[in-house]
Design a protein around this motif. Structure first.
Motif, PDB file in Angstrom:
ATOM      1  N   LEU A   1       0.832  -1.208   0.000  1.00 15.91           N
ATOM      2  CA  LEU A   1       0.000   0.000   0.000  1.00 15.91           C
ATOM      3  C   LEU A   1       0.863   1.253   0.000  1.00 15.91           C
ATOM      4  N   LYS A   2       1.941   1.233   0.774  1.00 13.50           N
ATOM      5  CA  LYS A   2       2.842   2.392   0.813  1.00 13.50           C
ATOM      6  C   LYS A   2       3.527   2.597  -0.540  1.00 13.50           C
ATOM      7  N   GLU A   3       3.896   1.485  -1.193  1.00 12.17           N
ATOM      8  CA  GLU A   3       4.506   1.607  -2.528  1.00 12.17           C
ATOM      9  C   GLU A   3       3.518   2.213  -3.527  1.00 12.17           C
ATOM     10  N   GLU A   4       2.258   1.804  -3.431  1.00  8.74           N
ATOM     11  CA  GLU A   4       1.250   2.352  -4.352  1.00  8.74           C
ATOM     12  C   GLU A   4       0.984   3.822  -4.067  1.00  8.74           C
ATOM     13  N   ILE A   5       1.032   4.191  -2.785  1.00 12.59           N
ATOM     14  CA  ILE A   5       0.884   5.608  -2.439  1.00 12.59           C
ATOM     15  C   ILE A   5       2.031   6.416  -3.024  1.00 12.59           C
ATOM     16  N   ASN A   6       3.243   5.886  -2.916  1.00 16.72           N
ATOM     17  CA  ASN A   6       4.394   6.576  -3.506  1.00 16.72           C
ATOM     18  C   ASN A   6       4.258   6.686  -5.021  1.00 16.72           C
ATOM     19  N   HIS A   7       3.735   5.622  -5.648  1.00 11.62           N
ATOM     20  CA  HIS A   7       3.509   5.662  -7.095  1.00 11.62           C
ATOM     21  C   HIS A   7       2.478   6.732  -7.459  1.00 11.62           C
ATOM     22  N   THR A   8       1.412   6.818  -6.666  1.00  7.85           N
ATOM     23  CA  THR A   8       0.380   7.837  -6.916  1.00  7.85           C
ATOM     24  C   THR A   8       0.938   9.234  -6.715  1.00  7.85           C
ATOM     25  N   MET A   9       1.758   9.406  -5.696  1.00  7.90           N
ATOM     26  CA  MET A   9       2.355  10.719  -5.446  1.00  7.90           C
ATOM     27  C   MET A   9       3.279  11.120  -6.599  1.00  7.90           C
ATOM     28  N   LEU A  10       3.943  10.139  -7.204  1.00  4.43           N
ATOM     29  CA  LEU A  10       4.796  10.434  -8.360  1.00  4.43           C
ATOM     30  C   LEU A  10       3.954  10.917  -9.543  1.00  4.43           C
ATOM     31  N   ILE A  11       2.785  10.280  -9.739  1.00  2.00           N
ATOM     32  CA  ILE A  11       1.883  10.715 -10.813  1.00  2.00           C
ATOM     33  C   ILE A  11       1.391  12.131 -10.543  1.00  2.00           C
ATOM     34  N   LEU A  12       1.046  12.411  -9.285  1.00  2.00           N
ATOM     35  CA  LEU A  12       0.593  13.763  -8.927  1.00  2.00           C
ATOM     36  C   LEU A  12       1.706  14.783  -9.144  1.00  2.00           C
ATOM     37  N   LYS A  13       2.930  14.377  -8.845  1.00  2.00           N
ATOM     38  CA  LYS A  13       4.058  15.275  -9.059  1.00  2.00           C
ATOM     39  C   LYS A  13       4.222  15.614 -10.536  1.00  2.00           C
ATOM     40  N   GLN A  14       4.062  14.586 -11.385  1.00  2.00           N
ATOM     41  CA  GLN A  14       4.147  14.826 -12.832  1.00  2.00           C
ATOM     42  C   GLN A  14       3.030  15.740 -13.300  1.00  2.00           C
ATOM     43  N   ASN A  15       1.838  15.574 -12.720  1.00  2.00           N
ATOM     44  CA  ASN A  15       0.723  16.450 -13.069  1.00  2.00           C
ATOM     45  C   ASN A  15       0.994  17.889 -12.656  1.00  2.00           C
ATOM     46  N   LYS A  16       1.596  18.054 -11.483  1.00  2.00           N
ATOM     47  CA  LYS A  16       1.897  19.404 -11.005  1.00  2.00           C
ATOM     48  C   LYS A  16       2.965  20.060 -11.878  1.00  2.00           C
ATOM     49  N   GLU A  17       3.944  19.281 -12.304  1.00  2.48           N
ATOM     50  CA  GLU A  17       4.964  19.832 -13.204  1.00  2.48           C
ATOM     51  C   GLU A  17       4.347  20.237 -14.536  1.00  2.48           C
ATOM     52  N   GLU A  18       3.425  19.405 -15.036  1.00  2.00           N
ATOM     53  CA  GLU A  18       2.726  19.740 -16.281  1.00  2.00           C
ATOM     54  C   GLU A  18       1.844  20.972 -16.095  1.00  2.00           C
ATOM     55  N   MET A  19       1.244  21.083 -14.919  1.00  2.00           N
ATOM     56  CA  MET A  19       0.379  22.215 -14.612  1.00  2.00           C
ATOM     57  C   MET A  19       1.173  23.513 -14.602  1.00  2.00           C
ATOM     58  N   ALA A  20       2.375  23.481 -14.016  1.00  2.75           N
ATOM     59  CA  ALA A  20       3.201  24.680 -13.977  1.00  2.75           C
ATOM     60  C   ALA A  20       3.782  25.029 -15.349  1.00  2.75           C
ATOM     61  N   LYS A  21       3.931  24.012 -16.195  1.00  6.46           N
ATOM     62  CA  LYS A  21       4.538  24.227 -17.507  1.00  6.46           C
ATOM     63  C   LYS A  21       3.531  24.718 -18.549  1.00  6.46           C
ATOM     64  N   ASN A  22       2.383  24.034 -18.640  1.00  9.73           N
ATOM     65  CA  ASN A  22       1.415  24.327 -19.705  1.00  9.73           C
ATOM     66  C   ASN A  22       0.073  24.834 -19.198  1.00  9.73           C
ATOM     67  N   GLY A  23      -0.095  24.986 -17.897  1.00 12.43           N
ATOM     68  CA  GLY A  23      -1.367  25.446 -17.363  1.00 12.43           C
ATOM     69  C   GLY A  23      -2.355  24.308 -17.171  1.00 12.43           C
ATOM     70  N   CYS A  24      -3.520  24.605 -16.584  1.00 11.69           N
ATOM     71  CA  CYS A  24      -4.495  23.570 -16.272  1.00 11.69           C
ATOM     72  C   CYS A  24      -5.900  24.155 -16.299  1.00 11.69           C
ATOM     73  N   THR A  25      -6.869  23.270 -16.132  1.00 11.96           N
ATOM     74  CA  THR A  25      -8.277  23.635 -16.039  1.00 11.96           C
ATOM     75  C   THR A  25      -8.791  23.262 -14.658  1.00 11.96           C
ATOM     76  N   LEU A  26      -9.389  24.225 -13.955  1.00 16.54           N
ATOM     77  CA  LEU A  26     -10.012  23.962 -12.660  1.00 16.54           C
ATOM     78  C   LEU A  26     -11.477  23.620 -12.909  1.00 16.54           C
ATOM     79  N   MET A  27     -11.903  22.445 -12.454  1.00 16.49           N
ATOM     80  CA  MET A  27     -13.266  21.989 -12.708  1.00 16.49           C
ATOM     81  C   MET A  27     -14.020  21.824 -11.403  1.00 16.49           C
ATOM     82  N   ALA A  28     -15.283  22.270 -11.385  1.00 20.71           N
ATOM     83  CA  ALA A  28     -16.171  22.113 -10.236  1.00 20.71           C
ATOM     84  C   ALA A  28     -17.381  21.302 -10.670  1.00 20.71           C
ATOM     85  N   ASP A  29     -17.572  20.140 -10.070  1.00 15.05           N
ATOM     86  CA  ASP A  29     -18.656  19.228 -10.445  1.00 15.05           C
ATOM     87  C   ASP A  29     -19.609  19.087  -9.262  1.00 15.05           C
TER      88      ASP A  29
END
Length: 414
Positions: free
Chosen positions: A219-247
């Protein structure tokens, strides 16, 4: 005529990293290329020396990591093939897997009886070793050789054996799903196929993860894997911008909830769930809530804000664009389509048809015997009932009546 050393180099992968003291007599011993140690233990001893972990030999202190991994893969492949052989009656009488794969020559077979096959050639004095990593094989691959040995209908056919193994594995997996109450659509997840492939590549002796392993370290390894994906998303967000969505949506308890997410080219990332039941749902309140998340994500990271096109959200979106000139408010396309569907069913003819369908639907589903009769005529299929927010479901309800029109007529005239 080639000498003994050149002949047996084509026999076993271990000879890429050792040579005989006497090229014509293996009994005189073998010299290890890396540490120059001399032993009379045979080629298997050499391979154990390179991979380590065996009682009768120590790990070579000078072996490169890539060679150690190659030897480890070699032993695992041989073990996989031996496991498959042991599971089939008289498997050794059909073919000799040791001869094909090239085991040690401690049995002192006549060199003329050794079959020659292509292997990686290397020089004993080479300063740079670049061994080719063996192809990863699963236990089922051993049956290919079984089929090749199979002549005149003797022995089990490969396709039959493969089909039986596959059927047995699928049935046991399905039984585990039924015992655990796992939803059937779980097999559609993207992570399902890699999991099955990884188990097949490991082999039949794989030990399943324990309760502690899936609860703690894995479970801890999967959490670390998820955090890595979130980190990549944050880097992409800072580089190319993002869309904030409210559902916004309502749960079964009637609470008004809003999911806030961020979308980038890498995918969508959940931020927070807000219980907005206590909000008055005015434009000012929605503006304050959206403004809070805009600042949380970062004003310069957001390109647009997407909400539904309710009047309070339209007001909040306009105020956001006035406060932050660098972002845009965009109405949700799906919500716009829902509103279009709602307007379509405000047309007199369609409105009257839908109202009649709702009356017939309610009449049937409020009477148990009539509902059971309907299912007999429709092949145990139900009608689609309109929801409270019946934008698209109005179309689905009418389509359901159209599909079962003949069956419903037969039921009412029966």
């Amino acid at each position: 005529m080639e000498n003994l050393q050149e002949d047996i180099k084509k026999k076993d992968i271990g000879w890429n990293y050792g040579r005989m003291v006497n090229p014509d007599k293996i009994v005189d011993g073998i010299i290890y290329n890396f540490c120059q140690k001399v032993t009379k233990g045979g080629i298997t001893r050499l391979k154990q020396h390179l991979v380590g972990g065996f009682k009768n030999t120590k790990l070579c202190p000078k072996v490169p990591a890539i060679v150690k991994q190659e030897m480890k893969d070699h032993f695992e492949e041989k073990l996989a093939q031996k496991t498959v052989m042991d599971s089939i009656p008289h498997f050794d009488d059909i073919f000799d897997i040791t001869e094909e794969q090239g085991d040690d020559i401690d049995s002192h077979k006549d060199p003329s009886s050794i079959k020659r096959s292509t292997s990686i050639s290397s020089s004993a004095n080479s300063s740079i070793l670049q061994p080719k990593k063996p192809r990863q094989l699963g236990p089922i691959n051993a049956f290919f050789k079984l089929e090749a040995k199979n002549q005149g209908g003797k022995g089990p056919q490969f396709n039959e054996v493969k089909k039986k193994l596959s059927s047995d594995a699928a049935q046991k997996f399905a039984r585990w799903m039924y015992d655990s109450g796992i939803a059937f659509n779980a097999v559609k997840y993207d992570s399902f196929k890699p999991m099955i492939e990884a188990i097949g590549q490991y082999g039949p002796w794989m030990k399943p993860p324990s309760y502690h392993e899936v609860r703690e370290p894995l479970l801890k390894e999967e959490i670390n894997h998820t955090m890595l994906i979130l980190k990549q998303n944050k880097e992409e967000m800072a580089k190319n911008g993002c869309t904030l969505m409210a559902d916004g949506w309502r749960d079964r308890k009637g609470r008004s909830l809003i999911n806030f997410l961020v979308n980038t080219p890498k995918g969508s990332m959940f931020i927070e769930l807000v219980d907005a039941s206590s909000y008055s749902h005015t434009g000012e309140k929605m503006f304050e809530l959206l403004d809070k998340f805009v600042q949380k994500v970062g004003v310069h990271n957001i390109v647009q804000v997407v909400t539904d096109s309710a009047s309070n959200n339209v007001f909040a979106g306009k105020k956001l664009m006035d406060k932050y000139p660098n972002l845009y408010w965009t109405p949700c396309a799906a919500h716009c389509l829902d509103l279009m569907f709602e307007d379509i069913f405000k047309m007199p003819d369609l409105k009257r048809a839908l109202e009649r369908a709702i009356i017939v639907n309610g009449y049937i589903y409020n009477r148990t015997m009539l509902l059971n009769m309907m299912r007999e005529f429709t092949g145990q299929r139900d009608l689609i009932r309109p929801a409270k927010t019946h934008f698209a479901t109005a179309f689905l309800t009418m389509r359901s009546f159209q599909q079962h029109k003949q069956n419903l007529r037969k039921m009412f005239t029966s």
